[in-house]
Enzyme design. Structure first.
Site, PDB file in Angstrom:
ATOM      1  N   CYS A   2     -34.702 -40.467 -29.131  1.00  0.00           N
ATOM      2  CA  CYS A   2     -35.892 -39.787 -28.300  1.00  0.00           C
ATOM      3  C   CYS A   2     -36.419 -38.877 -29.384  1.00  0.00           C
ATOM      4  CB  CYS A   2     -35.219 -38.783 -27.424  1.00  0.00           C
ATOM      5  SG  CYS A   2     -34.141 -39.647 -25.752  1.00  0.00           S
ATOM      6  N   ARG A  45     -38.248 -41.997 -24.726  1.00  0.00           N
ATOM      7  CA  ARG A  45     -37.031 -41.911 -24.330  1.00  0.00           C
ATOM      8  C   ARG A  45     -36.101 -43.186 -24.821  1.00  0.00           C
ATOM      9  NH1 ARG A  45     -34.412 -42.318 -18.106  1.00  0.00           N
ATOM     10  NH2 ARG A  45     -32.259 -41.410 -18.683  1.00  0.00           N
ATOM     11  N   ILE A  48     -29.435 -42.629 -22.791  1.00  0.00           N
ATOM     12  CA  ILE A  48     -28.037 -42.258 -23.283  1.00  0.00           C
ATOM     13  C   ILE A  48     -27.078 -41.938 -22.117  1.00  0.00           C
ATOM     14  CG2 ILE A  48     -26.274 -41.055 -24.690  1.00  0.00           C
ATOM     15  CD1 ILE A  48     -28.367 -41.142 -26.639  1.00  0.00           C
ATOM     16  N   ASN A  71     -35.235 -33.578 -26.621  1.00  0.00           N
ATOM     17  CA  ASN A  71     -34.914 -34.617 -27.326  1.00  0.00           C
ATOM     18  C   ASN A  71     -33.462 -33.862 -27.711  1.00  0.00           C
ATOM     19  OD1 ASN A  71     -35.171 -35.217 -30.930  1.00  0.00           O
ATOM     20  ND2 ASN A  71     -33.999 -36.341 -29.248  1.00  0.00           N
ATOM     21  N   GLU A  73     -28.977 -33.641 -26.580  1.00  0.00           N
ATOM     22  CA  GLU A  73     -27.767 -33.784 -25.852  1.00  0.00           C
ATOM     23  C   GLU A  73     -27.048 -32.495 -25.812  1.00  0.00           C
ATOM     24  OE1 GLU A  73     -24.361 -36.985 -25.000  1.00  0.00           O
ATOM     25  OE2 GLU A  73     -25.270 -37.079 -26.865  1.00  0.00           O
ATOM     26  N   ILE A 285     -20.714 -50.634 -43.876  1.00  0.00           N
ATOM     27  CA  ILE A 285     -21.525 -51.911 -44.769  1.00  0.00           C
ATOM     28  C   ILE A 285     -20.874 -51.794 -46.095  1.00  0.00           C
ATOM     29  CG2 ILE A 285     -23.479 -51.839 -43.628  1.00  0.00           C
ATOM     30  CD1 ILE A 285     -24.622 -50.077 -45.556  1.00  0.00           C
ATOM     31  N   GLY A 359     -19.912 -38.395 -40.133  1.00  0.00           N
ATOM     32  CA  GLY A 359     -19.582 -37.300 -40.680  1.00  0.00           C
ATOM     33  C   GLY A 359     -20.345 -36.695 -41.837  1.00  0.00           C
TER      34      GLY A 359
END
Length: 419
Positions: A2, A45, A48, A71, A73, A285, A359
């Site tokens: 967002c 947006r 989620i 923006n 959570e 990766i 992390g």
């Protein structure tokens, strides 16, 4: 992810739409903007939580007096929602955290901020007094830029959104450039552009008539020392990491974990799997250059915790081909080369999930860097005569430079320089 953007003062709805359009990739599901008096608010947006269109932004409360773009959570929004429902004064039409912020502000005003557990930036317009209230989370996880330009306050998640407003000039700040050459990034609260600043973590702004009325810190970290045993500290850290990871697993879309095999991401993946009733998705990766490839470490961790692990091996060409696209996304010069593999990992994970935990940052807390191991050798070297150490410096400088990742000559030279 967002993104938000907006202004108070000079500007039109088209300006707000253009601003959010510059960062539309932050929120590919919907971009929208509104004008409320002299204030433009825009939002991009990425859905989620609460995927319904009723949760789209900009969002107004039932009275139409409060309008927000947000923006982030809020991890404890359900508990906050229950508290608001118990007052009997509020009815919710959505199941997400944005509407909770609206009514919590109506109930508490600025006092709401210490109640929030999450990562966030938001801008909330209050038509009752014409003020714009803006806030950033405690640790500054979500980015936020702003400028006071010719009587107009302009803000955005990214610098490019702020620069899209016609009142903001794109001129380099030489002091910030000097800081970049020193630190390899531009530290908050400065930005690389003159007159544009970053809101500091744990701070909030009040704006009216295009002018900042106040810039206050609502939180600072508590550095009070406590005398506890190592076993008590370990138990408390274990509990804190478990609870923090559990909160962040809240999602209505597929979710995974970035897993490099290092101490930091391995810890997060462990707690995420411990908190989940099903196998979590982990992503890493690898590279065809062996010294840069940590995918074997990640695979071992994934096998140990029992995650559903995904690996993509990349060639040197993949990194080089990415640079033009990555450069276009950056707002400021930034010298951390890890942004290249991070972007490649994000692009790979996005094929499977919408949200990933990472992390980053905990290497400092969990002693994950080679620097911590070097401390053992420092104690040994402190007993050596200076003549011996100087001779070792001379010999180390004669070693040929290697292009391997954290090669022996690099570690030796860095250690002697640091010592």
């Amino acid at each position: 992810m967002c993104g938000i953007a907006g202004f108070q003062g000079k500007g039109t709805l088209d300006d707000a739409r253009r601003m959010i359009g510059r960062i539309a990739y932050r929120g590919p599901d919907l971009q929208d903007a509104v004008m409320v008096d002299d204030t433009g608010l825009a939002h991009a947006r990425l859905s989620i939580i609460d995927l319904s269109h009723g949760a789209d932004q900009p969002m107004k409360d039932a009275s139409g007096e409060l309008t927000i773009v947000f923006n982030g959570e809020i991890y404890n929004y359900k508990a906050l929602r229950e508290g608001l429902l118990r007052t009997g004064r509020y009815t919710f039409r959505t199941d997400g955290d944005t509407e909770v912020l609206l009514y919590l502000f109506r109930e508490q005003g600025e006092r709401m901020l210490p109640m929030l557990n999450g990562m966030f930036v938001f801008a909330l317009h209050d038509a009752r007094n014409g003020e714009l209230f803006l806030a950033r989370d405690r640790m500054g996880k979500k980015p936020f830029h702003y400028s006071e330009a010719n009587g107009t306050f302009v803000f955005g998640s990214e610098l490019k959104a702020v620069l899209a407003h016609p009142e903001v000039k794109n001129e380099i700040d030489l002091t910030s450039f000097n800081q970049y050459l020193t630190f390899e990034y531009v530290p908050t609260p400065r930005s690389i552009v003159q007159g544009v600043r970053k809101l500091e973590p744990g701070h909030c702004l009040v704006v009216k008539n295009g002018r900042i009325l106040s810039d206050r810190a609502y939180w600072t970290i508590d550095l009070t020392k406590r005398s506890i045993s190592e076993s008590e500290a370990t138990a408390q850290l274990d509990d804190a990491l478990l609870k923090a990871t559990e909160r962040r697993l809240m999602s209505d879309v597929p979710l995974g974990v970035f897993l490099s095999g290092g101490i930091d991401s391995s810890a997060i993946a462990y707690y995420a799997q411990k908190s989940s009733s099903t196998r979590i998705n982990t992503f890493s990766i690898g590279f065809d250059e062996a010294s840069y490839d940590e995918s074997d470490h990640a695979r071992l961790v994934a096998e140990r915790i029992g995650s559903d692990h995904h690996v993509e091996i990349l060639k040197q060409r993949d990194s080089l081909d990415l640079i033009p696209d990555l450069y276009a996304k950056l707002d400021e010069p930034f010298a951390d080369a890890s942004l290249i593999p991070t972007h490649l990992l994000s692009r790979f994970a996005r094929k499977h999930v919408t949200v990933c935990l990472g992390g980053d940052g905990s290497d400092e807390l969990l002693a994950g860097y080679p620097t911590f191991g070097a401390d053992r050798f420092r104690k040994l070297f402190s007993t050596m005569p200076h003549a011996v150490i100087n001779a070792m410096k001379g010999m180390a400088n004669m070693l040929p430079a290697s292009d391997k990742n954290i090669s022996f000559d690099f570690k030796l030279k860095q250690f002697l320089r640091g010592f």
